[in-house]
Design a protein around this motif. Structure first.
Motif, PDB file in Angstrom:
ATOM      1  N   THR A  44       0.840  -1.202   0.000  1.00 25.65           N
ATOM      2  CA  THR A  44       0.000   0.000   0.000  1.00 25.65           C
ATOM      3  C   THR A  44       0.878   1.256   0.000  1.00 25.65           C
ATOM      4  O   THR A  44       0.595   2.228  -0.715  1.00 25.65           O
ATOM      5  N   THR A  45       1.958   1.221   0.765  1.00 26.85           N
ATOM      6  CA  THR A  45       2.873   2.377   0.801  1.00 26.85           C
ATOM      7  C   THR A  45       3.497   2.616  -0.571  1.00 26.85           C
ATOM      8  O   THR A  45       3.547   3.754  -1.050  1.00 26.85           O
ATOM      9  N   ILE A  46       3.956   1.534  -1.232  1.00 29.09           N
ATOM     10  CA  ILE A  46       4.553   1.684  -2.565  1.00 29.09           C
ATOM     11  C   ILE A  46       3.512   2.258  -3.529  1.00 29.09           C
ATOM     12  O   ILE A  46       3.827   3.119  -4.364  1.00 29.09           O
ATOM     13  N   ILE A  81       9.305  -1.889 -10.638  1.00 32.15           N
ATOM     14  CA  ILE A  81       9.102  -3.302 -10.957  1.00 32.15           C
ATOM     15  C   ILE A  81       8.163  -3.845  -9.890  1.00 32.15           C
ATOM     16  O   ILE A  81       8.570  -4.038  -8.751  1.00 32.15           O
ATOM     17  N   PRO A  82       6.884  -4.008 -10.218  1.00 27.34           N
ATOM     18  CA  PRO A  82       5.940  -4.463  -9.193  1.00 27.34           C
ATOM     19  C   PRO A  82       6.107  -5.948  -8.885  1.00 27.34           C
ATOM     20  O   PRO A  82       7.103  -6.554  -9.271  1.00 27.34           O
ATOM     21  N   GLU A  83       5.149  -6.508  -8.180  1.00 24.72           N
ATOM     22  CA  GLU A  83       5.370  -7.835  -7.627  1.00 24.72           C
ATOM     23  C   GLU A  83       5.252  -8.941  -8.665  1.00 24.72           C
ATOM     24  O   GLU A  83       5.677 -10.058  -8.437  1.00 24.72           O
TER      25      GLU A  83
END
Ligand SMILES: Nc1ncnc2c1ncn2[C@@H]1O[C@H](COP(=O)(O)OP(=O)(O)OP(=O)(O)O)[C@@H](O)[C@H]1O
Ligand SMILES: [Mg+2]
Length: 139
Positions: A44-46, A81-83
């Motif tokens: 959520t922070t990212i 680069i997301p998860e």
């Protein structure tokens, strides 16, 4: 000026507070580890730092640019680069690189030069037109 400056970020989903008054600073060139248990609020922070979500309180500056007031300008300074995988399976490696460059407004000649350089650095020149670019076991 810090590369990332987040002050007192708070994000609620209904009555649930997922991110509670988080502040952090990351200097240019710094490698920053952001750790916490499952559900701590890292993702959520990212999403707040990258303007995918809007906070209920707090501010984010990217290289001094307020990401909520000037989202496009701030995003020009961000690479994420997301998860999950970030490459497009229906484009070749070279097309993937061109697409990224295009989104940052890079002219065609410069895109071609950068794509060549990156493909060479990654030892992927012989796969530049390969399609699909990687093996997707679930397809
Ligand atoms: N869109 C949403 N709606 C409601 N609750 C949410 C939403 N997104 C996240 N949450 C809740 O906010 C909390 C923080 O979630 P978040 O995904 O940020 O944690 P995380 O630190 O990334 O966890 P993990 O280590 O499991 O990836 C969790 O309790 C989660 O269930
Ligand atoms: Mg997460």
């Amino acid at each position: 000026m810090n590369a990332i400056e987040a002050r007192s970020l708070t994000k609620r989903f209904g009555t649930f507070t997922a991110v509670n008054d988080v502040s952090l600073s990351v200097r240019e060139g710094e490698i920053y580890g952001f750790l916490g248990p499952n559900g701590a609020g890292k993702t959520t922070t990212i999403r707040l730092l990258t303007n995918v979500l809007t906070p209920d309180a707090g501010s984010v500056h990217i290289n001094g640019i307020d990401i909520f007031r000037r989202p496009l300008d701030a995003k020009m300074h961000i690479g994420v680069i997301p998860e999950s995988s970030t490459i497009y399976g229906d484009l070749s490696p070279e097309q993937n690189l061109h697409l990224s460059g295009k989104m940052y407004g890079m002219p065609r000649a410069q895109r071609a030069e950068r794509a060549d350089k990156i493909l060479s650095q990654l030892d992927l020149e012989e796969h530049r037109h390969r399609y699909p670019p990687i093996f997707f076991p679930n397809r």
